[in-house]
Design a protein around this motif. Structure first.
Motif, PDB file in Angstrom:
ATOM      1  N   ALA A  92       0.840  -1.189   0.000  1.00 23.80           N
ATOM      2  CA  ALA A  92       0.000   0.000   0.000  1.00 23.80           C
ATOM      3  C   ALA A  92       0.882   1.249   0.000  1.00 23.80           C
ATOM      4  CB  ALA A  92      -0.909  -0.004   1.231  1.00 23.80           C
ATOM      5  N   PRO A  93       0.338   2.390  -0.393  1.00 21.83           N
ATOM      6  CA  PRO A  93       1.117   3.637  -0.314  1.00 21.83           C
ATOM      7  C   PRO A  93       1.641   3.862   1.100  1.00 21.83           C
ATOM      8  CG  PRO A  93      -0.878   3.985  -1.578  1.00 21.83           C
ATOM      9  CD  PRO A  93      -0.997   2.607  -0.989  1.00 21.83           C
ATOM     10  N   GLY A  94       2.902   4.202   1.195  1.00 24.49           N
ATOM     11  CA  GLY A  94       3.509   4.470   2.497  1.00 24.49           C
ATOM     12  C   GLY A  94       4.206   3.289   3.131  1.00 24.49           C
ATOM     13  N   VAL A  95       3.981   2.069   2.637  1.00 28.78           N
ATOM     14  CA  VAL A  95       4.676   0.904   3.170  1.00 28.78           C
ATOM     15  C   VAL A  95       6.146   0.971   2.764  1.00 28.78           C
ATOM     16  CG1 VAL A  95       4.923  -1.606   3.005  1.00 28.78           C
ATOM     17  CG2 VAL A  95       2.658  -0.588   3.288  1.00 28.78           C
ATOM     18  N   GLN A  96       7.048   0.755   3.728  1.00 28.28           N
ATOM     19  CA  GLN A  96       8.483   0.765   3.454  1.00 28.28           C
ATOM     20  C   GLN A  96       9.010  -0.651   3.300  1.00 28.28           C
ATOM     21  OE1 GLN A  96      10.932   3.504   5.923  1.00 28.28           O
ATOM     22  NE2 GLN A  96       9.021   3.976   6.980  1.00 28.28           N
ATOM     23  N   ARG A  97       9.878  -0.842   2.323  1.00 30.64           N
ATOM     24  CA  ARG A  97      10.550  -2.133   2.114  1.00 30.64           C
ATOM     25  C   ARG A  97      12.034  -1.955   2.395  1.00 30.64           C
ATOM     26  NH1 ARG A  97      13.554  -4.546  -1.835  1.00 30.64           N
ATOM     27  NH2 ARG A  97      13.371  -6.830  -2.026  1.00 30.64           N
ATOM     28  N   PHE A 130       5.263  -0.514  15.685  1.00 31.51           N
ATOM     29  CA  PHE A 130       4.171  -1.406  15.324  1.00 31.51           C
ATOM     30  C   PHE A 130       4.363  -2.794  15.925  1.00 31.51           C
ATOM     31  CE2 PHE A 130       5.228   1.435  11.794  1.00 31.51           C
ATOM     32  CZ  PHE A 130       4.038   2.121  11.628  1.00 31.51           C
ATOM     33  N   PRO A 131       3.279  -3.517  16.142  1.00 27.64           N
ATOM     34  CA  PRO A 131       3.408  -4.958  16.382  1.00 27.64           C
ATOM     35  C   PRO A 131       4.069  -5.592  15.155  1.00 27.64           C
ATOM     36  CG  PRO A 131       1.178  -4.213  16.852  1.00 27.64           C
ATOM     37  CD  PRO A 131       1.878  -3.073  16.159  1.00 27.64           C
ATOM     38  N   ALA A 132       4.703  -6.732  15.349  1.00 29.24           N
ATOM     39  CA  ALA A 132       5.516  -7.291  14.267  1.00 29.24           C
ATOM     40  C   ALA A 132       5.242  -8.766  14.051  1.00 29.24           C
ATOM     41  CB  ALA A 132       6.996  -7.085  14.570  1.00 29.24           C
ATOM     42  N   LEU A 186       7.532  -2.187   6.644  1.00 25.27           N
ATOM     43  CA  LEU A 186       6.992  -1.358   7.719  1.00 25.27           C
ATOM     44  C   LEU A 186       5.709  -0.688   7.249  1.00 25.27           C
ATOM     45  CD1 LEU A 186      10.247   0.370   9.015  1.00 25.27           C
ATOM     46  CD2 LEU A 186       9.012  -1.548  10.053  1.00 25.27           C
ATOM     47  N   PRO A 187       4.669  -0.706   8.077  1.00 22.56           N
ATOM     48  CA  PRO A 187       3.411  -0.047   7.704  1.00 22.56           C
ATOM     49  C   PRO A 187       3.592   1.460   7.597  1.00 22.56           C
ATOM     50  CG  PRO A 187       3.090  -1.588   9.530  1.00 22.56           C
ATOM     51  CD  PRO A 187       4.573  -1.417   9.357  1.00 22.56           C
ATOM     52  N   GLY A 226      14.762 -19.941  -0.190  1.00 21.96           N
ATOM     53  CA  GLY A 226      14.498 -18.714  -0.924  1.00 21.96           C
ATOM     54  C   GLY A 226      13.762 -17.708  -0.080  1.00 21.96           C
ATOM     55  N   LEU A 227      13.702 -16.504  -0.584  1.00 18.98           N
ATOM     56  CA  LEU A 227      13.061 -15.404   0.139  1.00 18.98           C
ATOM     57  C   LEU A 227      11.757 -15.042  -0.558  1.00 18.98           C
ATOM     58  CD1 LEU A 227      13.217 -13.278   2.390  1.00 18.98           C
ATOM     59  CD2 LEU A 227      14.542 -11.831   0.821  1.00 18.98           C
ATOM     60  N   GLN A 228      10.649 -15.294   0.108  1.00 23.47           N
ATOM     61  CA  GLN A 228       9.322 -14.974  -0.421  1.00 23.47           C
ATOM     62  C   GLN A 228       8.765 -13.801   0.375  1.00 23.47           C
ATOM     63  OE1 GLN A 228       8.392 -16.495  -3.111  1.00 23.47           O
ATOM     64  NE2 GLN A 228       9.971 -18.084  -3.054  1.00 23.47           N
ATOM     65  N   GLU A 229       8.415 -12.722  -0.318  1.00 26.40           N
ATOM     66  CA  GLU A 229       8.062 -11.477   0.362  1.00 26.40           C
ATOM     67  C   GLU A 229       6.577 -11.151   0.368  1.00 26.40           C
ATOM     68  OE1 GLU A 229      10.243  -8.267  -1.325  1.00 26.40           O
ATOM     69  OE2 GLU A 229      12.217  -9.137  -0.941  1.00 26.40           O
ATOM     70  N   TYR A 230       5.777 -11.783  -0.496  1.00 31.40           N
ATOM     71  CA  TYR A 230       4.453 -11.226  -0.776  1.00 31.40           C
ATOM     72  C   TYR A 230       3.490 -11.291   0.413  1.00 31.40           C
ATOM     73  CZ  TYR A 230       3.672 -16.166  -2.234  1.00 31.40           C
ATOM     74  OH  TYR A 230       3.606 -17.536  -2.307  1.00 31.40           O
ATOM     75  N   ARG A 231       3.601 -12.301   1.273  1.00 34.07           N
ATOM     76  CA  ARG A 231       2.707 -12.340   2.438  1.00 34.07           C
ATOM     77  C   ARG A 231       3.118 -11.286   3.465  1.00 34.07           C
ATOM     78  NH1 ARG A 231       2.115 -18.123   4.882  1.00 34.07           N
ATOM     79  NH2 ARG A 231       4.238 -17.672   5.608  1.00 34.07           N
ATOM     80  N   ALA A 232       4.420 -11.139   3.680  1.00 35.05           N
ATOM     81  CA  ALA A 232       4.901 -10.117   4.622  1.00 35.05           C
ATOM     82  C   ALA A 232       4.508  -8.719   4.165  1.00 35.05           C
ATOM     83  CB  ALA A 232       6.419 -10.224   4.770  1.00 35.05           C
ATOM     84  N   ALA A 233       4.579  -8.478   2.856  1.00 35.87           N
ATOM     85  CA  ALA A 233       4.187  -7.171   2.333  1.00 35.87           C
ATOM     86  C   ALA A 233       2.721  -6.881   2.635  1.00 35.87           C
ATOM     87  CB  ALA A 233       4.439  -7.125   0.824  1.00 35.87           C
ATOM     88  N   LEU A 234       1.872  -7.887   2.450  1.00 31.86           N
ATOM     89  CA  LEU A 234       0.444  -7.708   2.740  1.00 31.86           C
ATOM     90  C   LEU A 234       0.192  -7.481   4.221  1.00 31.86           C
ATOM     91  CD1 LEU A 234      -1.684 -10.199   0.602  1.00 31.86           C
ATOM     92  CD2 LEU A 234      -1.727  -7.700   0.580  1.00 31.86           C
ATOM     93  N   LEU A 235       0.912  -8.211   5.076  1.00 34.53           N
ATOM     94  CA  LEU A 235       0.741  -8.025   6.514  1.00 34.53           C
ATOM     95  C   LEU A 235       1.113  -6.606   6.921  1.00 34.53           C
ATOM     96  CD1 LEU A 235       2.134 -11.431   7.828  1.00 34.53           C
ATOM     97  CD2 LEU A 235      -0.226 -10.613   8.027  1.00 34.53           C
ATOM     98  N   ALA A 236       2.125  -6.030   6.285  1.00 35.74           N
ATOM     99  CA  ALA A 236       2.492  -4.642   6.582  1.00 35.74           C
ATOM    100  C   ALA A 236       1.376  -3.695   6.175  1.00 35.74           C
ATOM    101  CB  ALA A 236       3.793  -4.277   5.873  1.00 35.74           C
ATOM    102  N   CYS A 237       0.689  -4.007   5.092  1.00 34.98           N
ATOM    103  CA  CYS A 237      -0.450  -3.180   4.677  1.00 34.98           C
ATOM    104  C   CYS A 237      -1.562  -3.206   5.710  1.00 34.98           C
ATOM    105  CB  CYS A 237      -0.994  -3.664   3.330  1.00 34.98           C
ATOM    106  SG  CYS A 237       0.169  -3.549   1.962  1.00 34.98           S
ATOM    107  N   ARG A 238      -1.596  -4.253   6.526  1.00 41.55           N
ATOM    108  CA  ARG A 238      -2.639  -4.412   7.539  1.00 41.55           C
ATOM    109  C   ARG A 238      -2.175  -4.018   8.935  1.00 41.55           C
ATOM    110  NH1 ARG A 238      -6.233  -3.595   4.056  1.00 41.55           N
ATOM    111  NH2 ARG A 238      -6.458  -5.190   2.441  1.00 41.55           N
ATOM    112  N   GLY A 239      -1.011  -3.329   9.000  1.00 41.47           N
ATOM    113  CA  GLY A 239      -0.604  -2.728  10.267  1.00 41.47           C
ATOM    114  C   GLY A 239       0.448  -3.466  11.053  1.00 41.47           C
ATOM    115  N   PHE A 240       1.100  -4.499  10.458  1.00 40.99           N
ATOM    116  CA  PHE A 240       2.092  -5.281  11.175  1.00 40.99           C
ATOM    117  C   PHE A 240       3.462  -5.139  10.488  1.00 40.99           C
ATOM    118  CE2 PHE A 240      -2.029  -7.343  11.531  1.00 40.99           C
ATOM    119  CZ  PHE A 240      -2.186  -7.397  12.907  1.00 40.99           C
TER     120      PHE A 240
END
Length: 389
Positions: free
Chosen positions: A138-143, A164-166, A157-158, A176-190
């Motif tokens: 989402a806009p504002g999420v940091q990678r 934030f809770p983590a 980071l949200p 391997g490194l899979q990012e897509y679930r972590a990215a979504l969780l950050a969009c939801r505040g974690f």
């Protein structure tokens, strides 16, 4: 089909997160007109994926995917998101494909089109089309990439000042490194750390993380690591854990066959001691048609051990009929069979994951909502044990 006013296809919203629903509407059709509505996506590996439904316009000359019934195609019935979760490789594609987003900062660009009739539309010109953006951030999420002290991972980071809770996000034994679930969780505040744990030795604190509000989520082999961290790791005492498609080993040698040899030292296979030492709430999610591992039976073993330890109240269990092993974020395509890269090698094996497409899609949508509710409850609630991320 010829008419004065051409058909119009619209998608709302045309730009959204991948776990959000959209609505597809086709207007200006003749009443009772048979049409095919199709989605098409080219993956980062240059493979094409498609889904489609057969519809008949109503007396007003409109078709609403969320309100009308698909009479055939890759899905049937009233399915608002069938154009995504029923996606499959187009005919003639490579075998064993699995769709996983690599660049989480770039959207999935899905073309949705309407065609005349219910036949093969692959060589037809569409009556109308629209381009849809599906985002993991989402806009504002940091990678933030992390490569230090033996750790390789990506921290999301949200938006906002934090802290934030983590969540620590662990995938399966393929490495391997899979990012897509972590990215979504950050969009939801974690604040979420996707970790390539098979090569990791340590975790680190971050000023944007609330140290006593850390959870762990794992899938497949990641569930064993999750349970081991919760029970044995001296530096992490999670507030809650989520285990998707649970596994364990009961071999006499206390080893896991067919899994990587580069296993973190904190992973243990002493099952009763492992589970009995866990003191935080856990959410167990499994599909009853899992063809990869007896995950439902493993969940029963976990509950039995927790009951014997007097901790059964800490366990929440979700078993989904006819769902398979790869329970991912909502509207992800279902893969009953797919290639699996053996960790540490360049060899691929064809893996049977199980599941039936529609029940599996339902399981992914429902479990994601319950995961977010579970995390909201336990990571935004009263203080508990401290953890570091």
């Amino acid at each position: 089909m010829s008419q004065a006013v051409p058909p119009l296809l619209s998608v709302h919203p045309s730009r959204a997160l991948v776990d959000e629903k959209f609505s597809v509407l086709v207007e200006n059709l003749p009443p009772g007109c048979p049409v095919t509505i199709r989605s098409l996506y080219q993956s980062e590996d240059k493979d094409f994926w498609e889904a489609y439904g057969h519809y008949v316009s109503n007396h007003k000359g409109t078709v609403s995917v969320s309100e009308d019934i698909s009479l055939g195609g890759t899905y049937t019935g009233k399915e608002a998101m069938g154009l995504l979760w029923s996606m499959r490789p187009i005919p003639g594609s490579r075998k064993g494909l699995r769709l996983r987003k690599k660049d989480t900062c770039a959207p999935m660009l899905v073309t949705i089109s309407v065609y005349s009739g219910h036949g093969d539309v692959s060589d037809q010109a569409p009556l109308a089309s629209a381009l849809v953006e599906r985002w993991h951030v989402a806009p504002g999420v940091q990678r933030i990439e992390i490569t230090e002290k033996g750790v390789r991972g990506t921290l999301f980071l949200p938006p906002g000042p934090g802290p934030f809770p983590a969540m620590l996000d662990l995938w399966g034994g393929g490495g391997g490194l899979q990012e897509y679930r972590a990215a979504l969780l950050a969009c939801r505040g974690f604040a979420s750390l996707a970790l390539e744990y098979l090569k990791a030795n340590d975790t680190k604190s971050h000023p944007q993380v609330i140290p006593d509000r850390v959870g762990i989520i794992g899938l497949c082999f990641g569930t064993l690591v999750t349970l081991s961290l919760a029970a044995e790791c001296p530096t992490i005492k999670p507030r809650c854990i989520v285990c998707i498609s649970n596994i364990h080993s009961k071999s006499n040698e206390n080893t896991i066959q067919e899994f990587p040899q580069e296993i973190p030292e904190y992973v243990t296979y002493d099952w009763p001691r492992l589970v009995g030492n866990i003191n935080c709430p856990m959410l167990l999610i499994n599909g009853t048609d899992d063809q990869n591992w007896p995950t439902v039976e493993v969940a029963s073993d976990i509950i039995k051990t927790m009951r014997e330890a007097g901790k059964e109240s800490l366990v929440t269990r979700l078993d989904y009929p006819d769902a398979g092993h790869l329970i991912e974020p909502p509207f992800s395509p279902h893969f009953r069979v797919a290639n699996f890269m053996l960790h540490g090698t360049k060899k691929k094996a064809m893996m049977l994951w199980g599941g039936k497409t529609k029940p599996h899609a339902d399981a992914q949508e429902d479990s994601w909502k319950k995961i977010l509710s579970f995390l909201q409850l336990h990571l935004y609630g009263a203080p508990s044990l401290k953890a570091n991320l």
